[in-house]
Design a protein around this motif. Structure first.
Motif: not given
Length: 367
Positions: A194-211
């Motif tokens: 979906p175009q509105q994906r602020s929650l997904m973006t927040r979770i991905w930003q928190e996960m990207d570096t760690q993964i």
């Protein structure tokens, strides 16, 4: 407050936002696909992990001005070189040592029996003859079962060879195209969300570096620990050095448990080869130093950006995901646990932030 009201309040808190519902559906579908079709999609998932590992090298070259296609080609050729070295150098060495260990098993069992008899003679009140015979019988049953499993694997070797050929052909091809067309694949995936994906973006930003930090760091840790262990065992003249080094290297996948499990075969081989001598003690001390340096020096350097997880959370994640997905479940146990932690922390905050942004936008429109 009734149970129904409590449940309704919980649902409104976590699922009042449309994006949260979509995220839940995507997570459920993702886990279902991996569980149901994981074996079928194994080559693709393997290629995805390898491409993720190699992407760091591609990014490093492109930052230095190397064209993207040339950077992908250089990194891919390096990957193929490492793959060929493993196939033609390391794997035959490990296989020969494994065959030698199986052939020497009767002598090791006989040596163990003599050692148990000696212990029983020295400490008759601690170890009885019946206990010695019971231990020997248990060891015999385990060896028999191991032989049966080996025979079953050999009978199914044709299928294993075909699967290996499929992996050797498909995985490199998939890796190359995943690296080459990464931007197009990412854009296509985002177009499905979906175009509105602020929650997904927040979770991905928190996960990207760690993964990224965990997967690449764990790969480097396996190489370093395995290599140092091999040269250490070879220096002391320990037989099956390559086989034991591979075991010790992969033991770092399972924190706390892996080191303890890998200690048993190292101590057993050293004990049967050197006996209860100073050389046996030196091997164990050297192995202990390797484990101490890994836990106190190497891990903090490689995983400086990793999310801190409680040891209980790590062990539970290893047991659960390892039981569901085997080797890859163990490998990704900590990233998956980190994902769950990020979901728990980001989900309510993401929803509230999205609602606050909508409220501010509505107020701006009114004014």
């Amino acid at each position: 407050m009734t149970l129904r009201e409590v449940f309704k309040s919980w649902v409104e808190h976590y699922f009042s936002d449309e994006e949260a519902v979509i995220l839940l559906v995507l997570l459920v579908l993702g886990f279902a696909v991996v569980i149901l079709f994981g074996r079928m999609l194994a080559p693709f998932l393997t290629a995805l992990v390898i491409a993720f590992l190699l992407q760091g090298g591609v990014n490093a070259l492109t930052r230095r001005g190397v064209p993207h296609l040339l950077a992908v080609t250089l990194v891919f050729l390096g990957f193929i070189g490492v793959l060929l070295a493993l196939a033609f150098i390391l794997m035959p060495l490990i296989w020969n040592q494994l065959v030698g260990l199986v052939q020497e098993t009767p002598r090791i069992v006989a040596s163990g029996q003599r050692w148990l008899d000696d212990v029983q003679e020295r400490y008759p009140n601690l170890v009885t003859p019946d206990q010695v015979q019971e231990w020997i019988a248990v060891a015999g049953r385990e060896l028999t079962q191991f032989g049966q499993r080996a025979l079953t694997m050999s009978l199914a070797s044709l299928g294993n060879v075909l699967a290996l050929i499929i992996y050797l052909v498909l995985v490199p091809i998939l890796v190359f195209f995943l690296l080459k067309d990464r931007e197009q694949l990412v854009e296509f995936t985002l177009s499905l969300l979906p175009q509105q994906r602020s929650l997904m973006t927040r979770i991905w930003q928190e996960m990207d570096t760690q993964i990224a930090n965990y997967v690449r760091g764990k790969f480097v840790e396996i190489i370093i620990v395995g290599t140092v262990s091999f040269f250490t065992f070879a220096f002391f003249g320990l037989p099956y050095a390559a086989l034991l080094a591979v075991l010790v290297g992969f033991s770092v996948l399972v924190p706390y448990i892996g080191a303890a499990v890998a200690t048993l075969p190292v101590a057993a081989v050293a004990g049967f080869h050197f006996g209860m001598s100073e050389q046996f003690l030196y091997v164990l001390i050297a192995y202990g130093v390797i484990q101490a340096l890994d836990g106190n020096v190497l891990v903090p350097i490689l995983f400086s950006e990793a999310v801190n997880l409680h040891p209980v959370s790590i062990i539970v994640a290893v047991l659960f995901f390892g039981g569901v997905w085997g080797f890859w479940g163990i490998f990704f146990a900590i990233p998956l646990a980190t994902l769950l932690k990020a979901l728990v922390y980001a989900w309510p905050r993401g929803i509230k932030q999205h609602q606050a942004e909508e409220a501010r936008a509505a107020e701006s429109a009114d004014h």
